[in-house]
Scaffold this active site. Structure first.
Site, PDB file in Angstrom:
ATOM      1  N   LYS A   1      -3.481 -22.353 -16.352  1.00  0.00           N
ATOM      2  CA  LYS A   1      -2.134 -21.768 -16.449  1.00  0.00           C
ATOM      3  C   LYS A   1      -1.682 -21.690 -17.909  1.00  0.00           C
ATOM      4  O   LYS A   1      -1.118 -20.670 -18.345  1.00  0.00           O
ATOM      5  CB  LYS A   1      -1.157 -22.619 -15.630  1.00  0.00           C
ATOM      6  CG  LYS A   1       0.301 -22.135 -15.653  1.00  0.00           C
ATOM      7  CD  LYS A   1       0.488 -20.893 -14.815  1.00  0.00           C
ATOM      8  CE  LYS A   1       1.927 -20.381 -14.847  1.00  0.00           C
ATOM      9  NZ  LYS A   1       2.840 -21.145 -13.988  1.00  0.00           N
TER      10      LYS A   1
ATOM     11  N   ARG B   1      24.413 -21.433 -23.442  1.00  0.00           N
ATOM     12  CA  ARG B   1      23.395 -20.498 -23.939  1.00  0.00           C
ATOM     13  C   ARG B   1      22.055 -21.174 -24.249  1.00  0.00           C
ATOM     14  O   ARG B   1      21.254 -20.662 -25.025  1.00  0.00           O
ATOM     15  CB  ARG B   1      23.894 -19.732 -25.170  1.00  0.00           C
ATOM     16  CG  ARG B   1      25.094 -18.843 -24.893  1.00  0.00           C
ATOM     17  CD  ARG B   1      25.339 -17.875 -26.036  1.00  0.00           C
ATOM     18  NE  ARG B   1      26.453 -16.987 -25.732  1.00  0.00           N
ATOM     19  CZ  ARG B   1      27.709 -17.206 -26.101  1.00  0.00           C
ATOM     20  NH1 ARG B   1      28.003 -18.293 -26.798  1.00  0.00           N
ATOM     21  NH2 ARG B   1      28.647 -16.351 -25.790  1.00  0.00           N
TER      22      ARG B   1
ATOM     23  N   HIS C   1       0.832 -13.048  -4.499  1.00  0.00           N
ATOM     24  CA  HIS C   1       2.266 -13.331  -4.481  1.00  0.00           C
ATOM     25  C   HIS C   1       3.125 -12.154  -4.032  1.00  0.00           C
ATOM     26  O   HIS C   1       4.222 -12.363  -3.506  1.00  0.00           O
ATOM     27  CB  HIS C   1       2.724 -13.818  -5.853  1.00  0.00           C
ATOM     28  CG  HIS C   1       2.387 -15.252  -6.109  1.00  0.00           C
ATOM     29  ND1 HIS C   1       1.087 -15.715  -6.123  1.00  0.00           N
ATOM     30  CD2 HIS C   1       3.170 -16.336  -6.345  1.00  0.00           C
ATOM     31  CE1 HIS C   1       1.091 -17.020  -6.365  1.00  0.00           C
ATOM     32  NE2 HIS C   1       2.339 -17.415  -6.502  1.00  0.00           N
TER      33      HIS C   1
ATOM     34  N   HIS D   1       5.739 -13.021  -1.251  1.00  0.00           N
ATOM     35  CA  HIS D   1       7.193 -12.923  -1.376  1.00  0.00           C
ATOM     36  C   HIS D   1       7.783 -12.055  -0.263  1.00  0.00           C
ATOM     37  O   HIS D   1       8.896 -12.321   0.218  1.00  0.00           O
ATOM     38  CB  HIS D   1       7.565 -12.356  -2.743  1.00  0.00           C
ATOM     39  CG  HIS D   1       7.296 -13.306  -3.862  1.00  0.00           C
ATOM     40  ND1 HIS D   1       7.252 -12.908  -5.184  1.00  0.00           N
ATOM     41  CD2 HIS D   1       7.037 -14.636  -3.873  1.00  0.00           C
ATOM     42  CE1 HIS D   1       6.993 -13.955  -5.948  1.00  0.00           C
ATOM     43  NE2 HIS D   1       6.859 -15.017  -5.177  1.00  0.00           N
TER      44      HIS D   1
ATOM     45  N   GLU E   1       4.721 -11.892 -19.366  1.00  0.00           N
ATOM     46  CA  GLU E   1       4.118 -11.148 -18.255  1.00  0.00           C
ATOM     47  C   GLU E   1       4.127  -9.641 -18.488  1.00  0.00           C
ATOM     48  O   GLU E   1       4.572  -8.840 -17.664  1.00  0.00           O
ATOM     49  CB  GLU E   1       4.821 -11.478 -16.932  1.00  0.00           C
ATOM     50  CG  GLU E   1       3.978 -11.125 -15.711  1.00  0.00           C
ATOM     51  CD  GLU E   1       4.595 -11.582 -14.405  1.00  0.00           C
ATOM     52  OE1 GLU E   1       4.754 -10.748 -13.513  1.00  0.00           O
ATOM     53  OE2 GLU E   1       4.910 -12.783 -14.300  1.00  0.00           O
TER      54      GLU E   1
ATOM     55  N   ASN F   1      -0.133 -13.660 -10.363  1.00  0.00           N
ATOM     56  CA  ASN F   1       0.575 -13.209  -9.167  1.00  0.00           C
ATOM     57  C   ASN F   1      -0.378 -12.831  -8.030  1.00  0.00           C
ATOM     58  O   ASN F   1       0.066 -12.256  -7.019  1.00  0.00           O
ATOM     59  CB  ASN F   1       1.464 -12.001  -9.505  1.00  0.00           C
ATOM     60  CG  ASN F   1       2.623 -12.370 -10.399  1.00  0.00           C
ATOM     61  OD1 ASN F   1       3.295 -13.368 -10.178  1.00  0.00           O
ATOM     62  ND2 ASN F   1       2.850 -11.584 -11.432  1.00  0.00           N
TER      63      ASN F   1
ATOM     64  N   GLU G   1      -2.112 -22.792  -4.771  1.00  0.00           N
ATOM     65  CA  GLU G   1      -2.116 -22.363  -6.170  1.00  0.00           C
ATOM     66  C   GLU G   1      -3.416 -22.772  -6.868  1.00  0.00           C
ATOM     67  O   GLU G   1      -3.894 -22.069  -7.767  1.00  0.00           O
ATOM     68  CB  GLU G   1      -0.907 -22.937  -6.905  1.00  0.00           C
ATOM     69  CG  GLU G   1       0.435 -22.460  -6.379  1.00  0.00           C
ATOM     70  CD  GLU G   1       0.716 -20.987  -6.647  1.00  0.00           C
ATOM     71  OE1 GLU G   1       0.010 -20.364  -7.470  1.00  0.00           O
ATOM     72  OE2 GLU G   1       1.655 -20.450  -6.021  1.00  0.00           O
TER      73      GLU G   1
ATOM     74  N   ARG H   1      -0.752 -12.164 -17.809  1.00  0.00           N
ATOM     75  CA  ARG H   1      -0.061 -13.165 -16.988  1.00  0.00           C
ATOM     76  C   ARG H   1       0.183 -12.666 -15.568  1.00  0.00           C
ATOM     77  O   ARG H   1       0.343 -13.465 -14.636  1.00  0.00           O
ATOM     78  CB  ARG H   1       1.255 -13.588 -17.648  1.00  0.00           C
ATOM     79  CG  ARG H   1       1.933 -14.735 -16.916  1.00  0.00           C
ATOM     80  CD  ARG H   1       3.037 -15.377 -17.718  1.00  0.00           C
ATOM     81  NE  ARG H   1       3.706 -16.421 -16.940  1.00  0.00           N
ATOM     82  CZ  ARG H   1       4.608 -17.266 -17.424  1.00  0.00           C
ATOM     83  NH1 ARG H   1       4.956 -17.208 -18.701  1.00  0.00           N
ATOM     84  NH2 ARG H   1       5.159 -18.172 -16.655  1.00  0.00           N
TER      85      ARG H   1
ATOM     86  N   HIS I   1       6.170 -21.702   0.600  1.00  0.00           N
ATOM     87  CA  HIS I   1       5.649 -20.792  -0.411  1.00  0.00           C
ATOM     88  C   HIS I   1       4.118 -20.837  -0.479  1.00  0.00           C
ATOM     89  O   HIS I   1       3.467 -19.790  -0.529  1.00  0.00           O
ATOM     90  CB  HIS I   1       6.251 -21.128  -1.780  1.00  0.00           C
ATOM     91  CG  HIS I   1       5.735 -20.266  -2.893  1.00  0.00           C
ATOM     92  ND1 HIS I   1       5.962 -18.908  -2.955  1.00  0.00           N
ATOM     93  CD2 HIS I   1       4.976 -20.566  -3.984  1.00  0.00           C
ATOM     94  CE1 HIS I   1       5.388 -18.411  -4.034  1.00  0.00           C
ATOM     95  NE2 HIS I   1       4.788 -19.389  -4.669  1.00  0.00           N
TER      96      HIS I   1
ATOM     97  N   LYS J   1       8.908 -19.839 -16.497  1.00  0.00           N
ATOM     98  CA  LYS J   1       9.627 -18.990 -15.549  1.00  0.00           C
ATOM     99  C   LYS J   1      10.646 -19.828 -14.792  1.00  0.00           C
ATOM    100  O   LYS J   1      10.283 -20.817 -14.160  1.00  0.00           O
ATOM    101  CB  LYS J   1       8.647 -18.364 -14.542  1.00  0.00           C
ATOM    102  CG  LYS J   1       7.927 -17.133 -15.026  1.00  0.00           C
ATOM    103  CD  LYS J   1       7.161 -16.525 -13.860  1.00  0.00           C
ATOM    104  CE  LYS J   1       6.475 -15.249 -14.241  1.00  0.00           C
ATOM    105  NZ  LYS J   1       5.769 -14.651 -13.072  1.00  0.00           N
TER     106      LYS J   1
END
Length: 364
Positions: free
Chosen positions: A230, A124, A251, A255, A240, A248, A188, A244, A268, A146
């Site tokens: 960032k 956990r 993105h 994706h 997000e 993206n 990026e 935030r 990517h 993330k």
């Protein structure tokens, strides 16, 4: 010795330092012990990075009195799966790693995402430290918490927000980076310039030859300003729910390209470059952005060597892939579009015809 930078991320429940310094890999063990003292640790890397930097990292950790358990992931996006995570759990359980045993990610964004997910879910949650070795991971994936894995339906659809205790960045390791990976990381950097730092857009144009030459001072400066952008965005919106989402930019298109072409076929960063072009085309077509933004963007991407057109799957398949994106809310596709260099907005009313036009613009 080149200059170093320290960026601190301040969150309501947590703070951590991002150390950016040539040769800081020598001090990895000390920096880990400062935040996660224990007798044992797990070093997660892939086969390529372990061969290049594993001995250096392990030597530093052992010098700081850690017993290092190694787990080597198969390299590549296609292995960013729950099966790979399960193998890591078995390594940890066999070694009887405890709740205070830190997990250290040594590698690019794929390694960092997977190691972070492993750390977030083993017992956990155990301490997590990022030591990124690719430009993309340094300026983006290693900061912000993330973590996750891919599933057949899409990229990073299983994951969590799990902040590291520290990020340790040695720009000198970029000197071993293949040129294609170097270019992918630059996507990026361009993204950050478009969404927040128009002055840095010009800086990238001027300093690309020095970046290509891997000059340590220039690499340190490059990583530092990107990490600062960032970090400030993450501080404003950790989970997000608002700002935030600006990160993206490009993105959602990216994706869809990755999932329809097959993970690993297109990198990517290459997909992000294409996605930024498509998003900017959409912004101009909907009168949200000055028309000269697109040639400025494509000129910089072309200078760097990133694609602005590619082979694409059928439009219907791409549109279906977009609907599986994590940013879909109430069945509405949320897209980040530029208002101008330095500012973006989130929209959710793009029509199928507008999206199709944007896709066709980047089709080779």
């Amino acid at each position: 010795m080149c200059s170093s930078d320290l960026v601190t991320v301040h969150l309501p429940h947590h703070r951590y330092d991002i150390t950016i310094e040539p040769t800081v890999l020598d001090r990895l063990g000390v920096l880990v012990r400062n935040v996660a003292p224990h007798t044992r640790c797990l070093l997660v890397s892939d086969e390529h990075v372990m061969a290049l930097h594993g001995d250096h990292a392990i030597g530093s950790l052992e010098h700081a009195d850690y017993h290092v358990i190694r787990h080597i992931l198969p390299a590549g996006e296609k292995h960013k799966t729950l099966d790979s995570v399960r193998d890591a759990y078995n390594t940890m359980l066999d070694a009887k790693l405890e709740r205070r045993s830190p997990v250290i990610a040594l590698g690019g964004g794929i390694v960092g995402d997977m190691a972070g997910f492993i750390a977030a879910t083993y017992l956990r949650g155990v301490p997590f430290i990022q030591c990124p070795t690719s430009l993309l991971a340094m300026v983006d994936a290693s900061v912000g918490g993330k973590v996750g894995v891919n599933v057949p339906q899409g990229k990073n659809l299983v994951g969590a927000f799990y902040q590291p205790l520290a990020v340790v960045i040695d720009p000198l390791v970029l000197q071993t980076l293949p040129p294609r990976e170097q270019r992918c990381g630059m996507a990026e950097c361009v993204k950050h310039a478009v969404i927040r730092a128009p002055d840095q857009f010009d800086w990238l144009h001027e300093n690309w030859p020095k970046i290509q030459a891997m000059l340590p001072a220039t690499l340190t400066e490059l990583v530092a300003w990107n990490v600062a952008i960032k970090a400030r965005v993450v501080e404003a919106d950790e989970k997000e729910t608002g700002e935030r989402a600006h990160l993206n930019f490009g993105h959602t298109f990216a994706h869809a390209i990755e999932s329809t072409r097959g993970y690993g076929i297109i990198e990517h960063g290459e997909a992000v470059a294409l996605g930024m072009v498509a998003a900017t085309k959409l912004a101009i077509d909907t009168d949200r952005c000055p028309a000269d933004t697109l040639p400025k963007l494509t000129a910089l991407l072309t200078k760097i060597g990133l694609p602005i057109k590619t082979k694409l799957a059928p439009i219907e398949q791409l549109m279906q892939a977009m609907q599986l994106d994590k940013k879909v809310a109430d069945s509405h596709l949320r897209l980040v579009l530029p208002d101008r260099l330095g500012a973006v907005s989130v929209i959710n009313n793009a029509t199928p015809n507008q999206l199709e036009t944007a896709w066709k613009f980047i089709r080779e």
